[in-house]
Design a protein around this motif. Structure first.
Motif, PDB file in Angstrom:
ATOM      1  N   LEU A   9       0.830  -1.204   0.000  1.00  0.00           N
ATOM      2  CA  LEU A   9       0.000   0.000   0.000  1.00  0.00           C
ATOM      3  C   LEU A   9       0.863   1.251   0.000  1.00  0.00           C
ATOM      4  O   LEU A   9       0.564   2.232  -0.706  1.00  0.00           O
ATOM      5  CB  LEU A   9      -0.922  -0.007   1.220  1.00  0.00           C
ATOM      6  N   GLU A  10       1.954   1.228   0.745  1.00  0.00           N
ATOM      7  CA  GLU A  10       2.852   2.387   0.799  1.00  0.00           C
ATOM      8  C   GLU A  10       3.445   2.676  -0.580  1.00  0.00           C
ATOM      9  O   GLU A  10       3.557   3.833  -0.992  1.00  0.00           O
ATOM     10  CB  GLU A  10       3.965   2.117   1.811  1.00  0.00           C
ATOM     11  N   ARG A  11       3.778   1.621  -1.328  1.00  0.00           N
ATOM     12  CA  ARG A  11       4.400   1.796  -2.649  1.00  0.00           C
ATOM     13  C   ARG A  11       3.383   2.097  -3.743  1.00  0.00           C
ATOM     14  O   ARG A  11       3.721   2.721  -4.750  1.00  0.00           O
ATOM     15  CB  ARG A  11       5.173   0.525  -3.039  1.00  0.00           C
TER      16      ARG A  11
ATOM     17  N   GLU B 175      -6.325  -3.860   4.524  1.00  0.00           N
ATOM     18  CA  GLU B 175      -4.874  -3.729   4.721  1.00  0.00           C
ATOM     19  C   GLU B 175      -4.441  -4.615   5.884  1.00  0.00           C
ATOM     20  O   GLU B 175      -5.089  -4.633   6.937  1.00  0.00           O
ATOM     21  CB  GLU B 175      -4.507  -2.275   5.017  1.00  0.00           C
ATOM     22  N   VAL B 176      -3.347  -5.349   5.665  1.00  0.00           N
ATOM     23  CA  VAL B 176      -2.801  -6.196   6.729  1.00  0.00           C
ATOM     24  C   VAL B 176      -1.296  -5.976   6.806  1.00  0.00           C
ATOM     25  O   VAL B 176      -0.661  -5.587   5.822  1.00  0.00           O
ATOM     26  CB  VAL B 176      -3.087  -7.698   6.480  1.00  0.00           C
ATOM     27  N   PRO B 177      -0.684  -6.214   7.964  1.00  0.00           N
ATOM     28  CA  PRO B 177       0.780  -6.142   8.065  1.00  0.00           C
ATOM     29  C   PRO B 177       1.421  -7.174   7.149  1.00  0.00           C
ATOM     30  O   PRO B 177       0.850  -8.238   6.894  1.00  0.00           O
ATOM     31  CB  PRO B 177       1.056  -6.468   9.533  1.00  0.00           C
ATOM     32  N   ARG B 178       2.617  -6.879   6.679  1.00  0.00           N
ATOM     33  CA  ARG B 178       3.324  -7.796   5.781  1.00  0.00           C
ATOM     34  C   ARG B 178       3.437  -9.201   6.382  1.00  0.00           C
ATOM     35  O   ARG B 178       3.262 -10.193   5.676  1.00  0.00           O
ATOM     36  CB  ARG B 178       4.705  -7.228   5.447  1.00  0.00           C
ATOM     37  N   LYS B 179       3.701  -9.299   7.670  1.00  0.00           N
ATOM     38  CA  LYS B 179       3.849 -10.614   8.286  1.00  0.00           C
ATOM     39  C   LYS B 179       2.557 -11.418   8.203  1.00  0.00           C
ATOM     40  O   LYS B 179       2.569 -12.628   8.000  1.00  0.00           O
ATOM     41  CB  LYS B 179       4.278 -10.473   9.750  1.00  0.00           C
ATOM     42  N   VAL B 180       1.439 -10.746   8.337  1.00  0.00           N
ATOM     43  CA  VAL B 180       0.143 -11.427   8.222  1.00  0.00           C
ATOM     44  C   VAL B 180      -0.114 -11.813   6.770  1.00  0.00           C
ATOM     45  O   VAL B 180      -0.548 -12.929   6.470  1.00  0.00           O
ATOM     46  CB  VAL B 180      -0.995 -10.530   8.742  1.00  0.00           C
ATOM     47  N   TYR B 181       0.182 -10.875   5.861  1.00  0.00           N
ATOM     48  CA  TYR B 181      -0.033 -11.164   4.440  1.00  0.00           C
ATOM     49  C   TYR B 181       0.750 -12.408   4.018  1.00  0.00           C
ATOM     50  O   TYR B 181       0.227 -13.259   3.283  1.00  0.00           O
ATOM     51  CB  TYR B 181       0.379  -9.970   3.569  1.00  0.00           C
TER      52      TYR B 181
END
Length: 265
Positions: free
Chosen positions: A58-60, A75-81
């Motif tokens: 999302l940031e990029r 939206e989820v944290p990268r670790k969750v994704y």
């Protein structure tokens, strides 16, 4: 763009869609992963239920995500994704898409070119054949009852978005359907290592069904009996056989060549 956090129930659902065929069938949903494939889904006539993106994706790509108006985005944290994805290097975006029920009659157009798959269980092979059939302008795909689930994430990923471009009908009783098509004067052309005739010598114009079987077992004897022609790909080298996806591409594009340059009388 409607940006939200997913519930525990939704996270559980996404994991089930990635792993369980019966869950996908029961709910009529499947997963699409990666930016290109997600955009193919969004630009198709399939219904996209919602998107899931990682925080770093999302940031990029915040401006890109803003283009998806009226689509719910979680939206989820990268670790969750990463726990939701089955890819080695996930991009950080996936879509939950509703399945479509294609009717057999939707692919019976004039001079149709249909690909029928008998007992192919490798997800990468099925996905590649769908992509190749799309490139060749095929009318549709018939996947027999013994084939791998076409909504398996590995199959969907291997199609590179082509699953949204042409009808793919699974769970087909191939002997019954192929018999019906032969009654409609379609040529049922089967590839088989034991054939005497080269695919170069087969007339692949007009209504044609190209049938491909698994590398291990080939096409079933029941389908061989229905076939109009049984052909082989000449192999002057030392390899005993070709990967079914490669073989499918070779024969499909011979059909394309003949349809662009009519078969000699």
């Amino acid at each position: 763009m409607m940006l939200e956090l997913p519930s525990k129930r939704q996270i559980k659902m996404i994991r089930a869609l990635a792993q369980l065929k019966n869950y996908r069938k029961r709910h009529g949903l499947f997963l699409v992963e990666g930016l290109r494939a997600t955009e193919e889904a969004l630009n198709s006539d399939y219904l996209v239920e919602f998107l899931v993106v990682s925080d770093d994706f999302l940031e990029r790509h915040r401006e890109k995500i803003k283009e998806y108006e009226n689509i719910k985005v979680y939206e989820v944290p990268r670790k969750v994704y990463d726990t939701l994805s089955d890819t080695e290097a996930p991009q950080g975006i996936m879509a939950v898409v509703r399945m479509k029920n294609h009717e057999l009659t939707s692919i019976y157009e004039d001079n149709f070119l249909i690909v029928a798959l008998d007992g192919i269980k490798d997800p990468g092979n099925i996905g590649t054949i769908i992509r190749t059939a799309d490139a060749a302008g095929a009318s549709g795909i018939l996947a027999g009852k013994g084939c791998v689930d076409i909504y398996n994430p590995k199959v969907v990923r291997s199609t590179m978005g082509s699953i949204f471009h042409l009808p793919v009908i699974e769970g087909v009783d191939l002997p019954v359907v192929l018999h019906e098509l032969s009654q409609k004067r379609a040529k049922i052309v089967v590839t088989h290592l034991g054939a005497e005739k080269s695919y170069f010598d087969a007339d692949l114009t007009g209504p044609v069904v190209l049938v491909f079987g698994s590398e291990a077992e080939g096409v079933s004897p029941e389908i061989l009996k229905i076939s109009t022609e049984v052909v082989k790909i000449p192999m002057p080298g030392k390899a005993e056989s070709l990967n079914v996806a490669v073989a499918g591409g070779i024969v499909l594009f011979e059909a394309v060549r003949q349809r662009n340059h009519p078969f000699p009388l």
